[in-house]
Design an enzyme around this catalytic site. Structure first.
Site, mmCIF file in Angstrom:
data_model
loop_
_atom_site.group_PDB
_atom_site.id
_atom_site.type_symbol
_atom_site.label_atom_id
_atom_site.label_comp_id
_atom_site.label_asym_id
_atom_site.label_seq_id
_atom_site.Cartn_x
_atom_site.Cartn_y
_atom_site.Cartn_z
ATOM 1 N N ASP A 79 58.147 -19.320 -40.874
ATOM 2 C CA ASP A 79 59.108 -19.715 -39.834
ATOM 3 C C ASP A 79 58.406 -20.131 -38.544
ATOM 4 O O ASP A 79 58.469 -19.408 -37.548
ATOM 5 C CB ASP A 79 60.069 -18.554 -39.542
ATOM 6 C CG ASP A 79 61.258 -18.969 -38.680
ATOM 7 O OD1 ASP A 79 61.450 -20.182 -38.479
ATOM 8 O OD2 ASP A 79 61.984 -18.086 -38.215
ATOM 9 N N GLU A 131 70.087 -17.105 -44.184
ATOM 10 C CA GLU A 131 70.427 -16.261 -43.040
ATOM 11 C C GLU A 131 71.936 -16.090 -42.882
ATOM 12 O O GLU A 131 72.474 -16.092 -41.780
ATOM 13 C CB GLU A 131 69.813 -16.829 -41.755
ATOM 14 C CG GLU A 131 68.300 -16.897 -41.796
ATOM 15 C CD GLU A 131 67.692 -17.389 -40.505
ATOM 16 O OE1 GLU A 131 66.681 -16.825 -40.070
ATOM 17 O OE2 GLU A 131 68.234 -18.357 -39.915
ATOM 18 N N GLU A 179 59.552 -21.375 -30.108
ATOM 19 C CA GLU A 179 60.195 -20.095 -30.384
ATOM 20 C C GLU A 179 59.179 -18.964 -30.523
ATOM 21 O O GLU A 179 59.442 -17.830 -30.113
ATOM 22 C CB GLU A 179 61.024 -20.223 -31.664
ATOM 23 C CG GLU A 179 61.669 -18.947 -32.154
ATOM 24 C CD GLU A 179 62.436 -19.152 -33.450
ATOM 25 O OE1 GLU A 179 62.908 -18.148 -34.002
ATOM 26 O OE2 GLU A 179 62.555 -20.311 -33.919
#
Length: 720
Positions: A381, A307, A409
């Site tokens: 993820d 990332e 998340e």
């Protein structure tokens, strides 16, 4: 004449039932700060069945850790039994000290060969009948003290106990930034007050240490994996040292996320190439500086070449080159490197789920012996459901540690109830296929038994902040608690852990514990049903990951777009990861891959993760896939309504303040579950061109309405 008779009978019946439905007294309001360490008085008649004769507490030894154990026992016994124990050896006393501390060796207590092991025994010492809490180390004694208090709190019978952790490193990862912002945090700002440290030492840090030690956590990474090099400068090292001083008596080591480009940013070097001698010396000097300030520093956590973060691949080097350079700097100090395997690149056209395996498996056996490769539970993820990561079992020469996400998340933030203990257990019990059936699960990889790892670890991305209740909502505390318990023993039962948490946090009454445990154990599946049913994944909104957005298709990196993952069109839906697609399935051992290879035999909870199928594909229910998808979304929303009803029925067992707080969150969850169902089905209907089946309600708004929603200030969003 019958009506008055029936009325009197009803009144009589209610008079008989009410004592069975409600506790005897009104419960005092609580704010959740005490977590599972509430130590409220043991109620009658339970107290008579397991009340210890704790008339005294005797400590052999005077270390800070033994003092912490003694202080906790004083606090717990005073709260539970209403009495402060004396300090003289009498019958019924509690005695604590290490197994080597006189006069304990005379008792010939046997412990496992583990420095953190403890034992609780009924023994006779100097002619007195006492309860002994001992261990190889002061830290073991501390764990034993917390175990003893948990036994009292949960109402279990006091028996001889011997225990030791199955995993060596049990670590929280704080994604906390130096400005107080917590990436993917939903419970306020960072608990680390970097601005006022090292001078201001918040008492909350001690309570943080107590809570973690009580569930066996022995390490914490203070800063975000997307780290700033400033964390390694002298002022911030002194701030970290102040935190370390508070955590140390509780057996908790401090770690730091290290930015790989720090030699450039802080040292003025032209490169951070791990094979450059000047870079190696910079890290050796920086590491020596850290240990001079924090003598028991644990080591570095590193996110590299992922990332956009800098890393060794920027210089044509491998992950092993980068990790080993840092490992060499830490080696003489006893430190370790936790090198994250979460890697994917926009210029790699391969299925994102394959990239970590492709990069790391060729490096097996090339990492230094003080390096752990930290692997997320799944290859994408932290999705509401993922199959276990194919790296587990595939690197027998490299210690792998788990990275779970405690903060939610992708599971409704702190608002939605989703018990992660059940998810953690699902992953830990998954058969990797790399050894004998029953002895080759992910848990067997992590505890070292499958491959003979001596360095083992489990990490969890923390859900902790400055909110008074620590985690943003009362039920979020269960995920922190479950992580610690399963890190200590990855073979433990998520259901048993949930029951313990319910007893410790709210009520020991079985009429409360049983329905709450059932609610917890079904809650994550409920969320998966209304967010990502049948193996769909990564359908959340951009950056903030709040709410449904399966329509997004305009982001610069393909793998950031939800359409990349569901591939829905007029003909069908799903990501083909078999030989006819990306072939990610081949990264699993044959025994594990076999259960997912055929859509007819695949567990339908993973169906669209591995297969792209026609909307007419016949599911096990006999319904076509389109109908099954729509009805699974609908089932998820209905289950949230059931959760609300269950919680409302438990009002007599919970103080009004916390009951109302949970009830309000459940209302939000119900509203957002309907939003997820309606928005998702509105979109998938627009591409499938099929009518909703009977039982699936019409969306409340148009697809355009859902697509127009924006959330620029969502909490935890690093892109806001």
């Amino acid at each position: 004449m019958l009506r008055p008779v029936l009325t009197r009978l009803l009144i009589s019946l209610m008079a008989c039932l009410l004592p069975a439905l409600a506790p005897a007294a009104t419960l005092a309001d609580e704010d959740g700060y005490d977590l599972w360490l509430r130590y409220i008085p043991l109620e009658q008649p339970l107290a008579d069945t397991y009340r210890p004769q704790a008339t005294a507490l005797v400590t052999y030894g005077d270390s800070p850790t033994l003092k912490a154990a003694s202080d906790e026992l004083h606090r717990g016994l005073k709260g539970l039994l209403g009495q402060t124990p004396a300090s003289t050896l009498t019958d019924g006393a509690i005695v604590i000290g290490t197994i080597a501390q006189a006069p304990i060796p005379t008792l010939n207590i046997t412990l496992p060969d583990n420095p953190e092991a403890y034992a609780i025994r009924k023994v006779t010492l100097n002619g007195k009948s006492v309860t002994l809490i001992t261990g190889h180390s002061d830290q073991g004694v501390l764990y034993g003290a917390f175990a003893y208090l948990k036994t009292l709190q949960t109402g279990a019978r006091l028996t001889d106990v011997t225990d030791a952790p199955r995993v060596k490193l049990r670590v929280l990862n704080h994604w906390d930034n130096l400005d107080g912002f917590v990436e993917r945090g939903y419970s306020g700002a960072s608990i680390w007050d970097w601005w006022r440290l090292p001078d201001l030492k918040d008492p909350r840090y001690t309570d943080y240490a107590r809570a973690n030690a009580s569930i066996g956590i022995n390490g914490t990474v203070l800063n975000n994996v997307n780290s700033k090099a400033d964390s390694l400068t002298l002022p911030y090292l002194h701030k970290a040292a102040a935190v370390a001083d508070i955590l140390r008596p509780y057996g908790i080591k401090v770690y730091l996320s290290a930015r790989f480009s720090a030699p450039i940013e802080l040292g003025g070097l032209p490169t951070s190439d791990p094979l450059d001698p000047a870079v190696q010396k910079w890290w050796q000097d920086k590491t020596a500086e850290i240990y001079a300030i924090i003598p028991d520093f644990g080591g570095f956590l590193v996110k590299a070449n992922s990332e956009g973060q800098p890393g060794p691949q920027d210089f044509g080097r491998t992950h092993a080159d980068g990790a080993n350079m840092l490992a060499a700097a830490l080696k003489s100090h006893g430190g370790i490197v936790m090198w994250r395997a979460f890697v994917y690149s926009h210029d790699n056209p391969a299925d994102r789920a394959k990239q970590a395996y492709d990069e790391f498996v060729p490096l097996d056996g090339t990492f230094a012996d003080n390096v752990l490769v930290q692997v997320k539970n799944g290859a994408i993820d932290f999705q509401p459901r993922e199959p276990f990561h194919p790296l587990f079992g595939a690197m027998p020469k490299t210690p792998l540690m788990m990275e779970f996400q405690i903060t939610k998340e992708y599971l409704g933030f702190a608002t939605h109830i989703a018990y992660m203990g059940e998810y953690f257990e699902e992953t830990l019990r998954a058969d990797t296929g790399h050894g004998k059936i029953g002895a080759a699960t992910v848990a067997h990889v992590l505890d070292g038994s499958l491959h003979g790892y001596t360095l083992t670890g489990i990490a969890g991305v923390a859900n902790i902040g400055t909110d008074r209740n620590w985690s943003g909502s009362d039920f979020e505390q269960a995920n922190w608690y479950a992580f610690g318990r399963l890190a200590w023993n990855p073979h433990d039962s998520a259901r048993a852990i949930a029951a313990d948490w319910a007893k410790l946090t709210f009520s020991r009454d079985d009429r409360f514990v049983t329905p709450v445990t059932d609610l917890l154990m079904s809650s994550r599946e409920t969320v998966a049903d209304y967010m990502t049913p049948l193996g769909l994944h990564h359908l959340m909104g951009t950056s903030h990951h709040y709410g449904p957005a399966p329509w997004i298709n305009d982001l610069p990196q393909p793998e950031w777009n939800p359409v990349y993952y569901h591939k829905a069109d007029r003909d069908g839906i799903g990501f083909d990861r078999t030989q006819t697609g990306s072939d990610a399935l081949s990264q699993y051992a044959p025994r594990a891959a076999a259960k997912w290879a055929n859509p007819k035999t695949t567990d339908e909870r993973y169906l669209l993760w591995f297969h792209h199928l026609s909307w007419d594909h016949k599911t096990r229910s006999g319904r076509p896939l389109w109908d099954e998808l729509a009805l699974t979304y609908t089932r998820g929303t209905s289950k949230v309504t059931d959760m609300r009803r269950t919680w409302d029925s438990l009002r007599p067992f919970v103080d009004a303040r916390r009951h109302q707080a949970v009830a309000q969150n459940l209302k939000i969850q119900e509203t957002e579950a309907v939003w997820w169902r309606d928005a998702s089905l509105a979109y998938f209907r627009s591409v499938s061109h099929r009518p909703l089946p009977a039982g699936a309600p019409e969306p409340a708004h148009s697809l355009e309405h859902y697509q127009s929603l924006r959330f620029p200030y969502a909490p935890g969003d690093p892109g806001r």
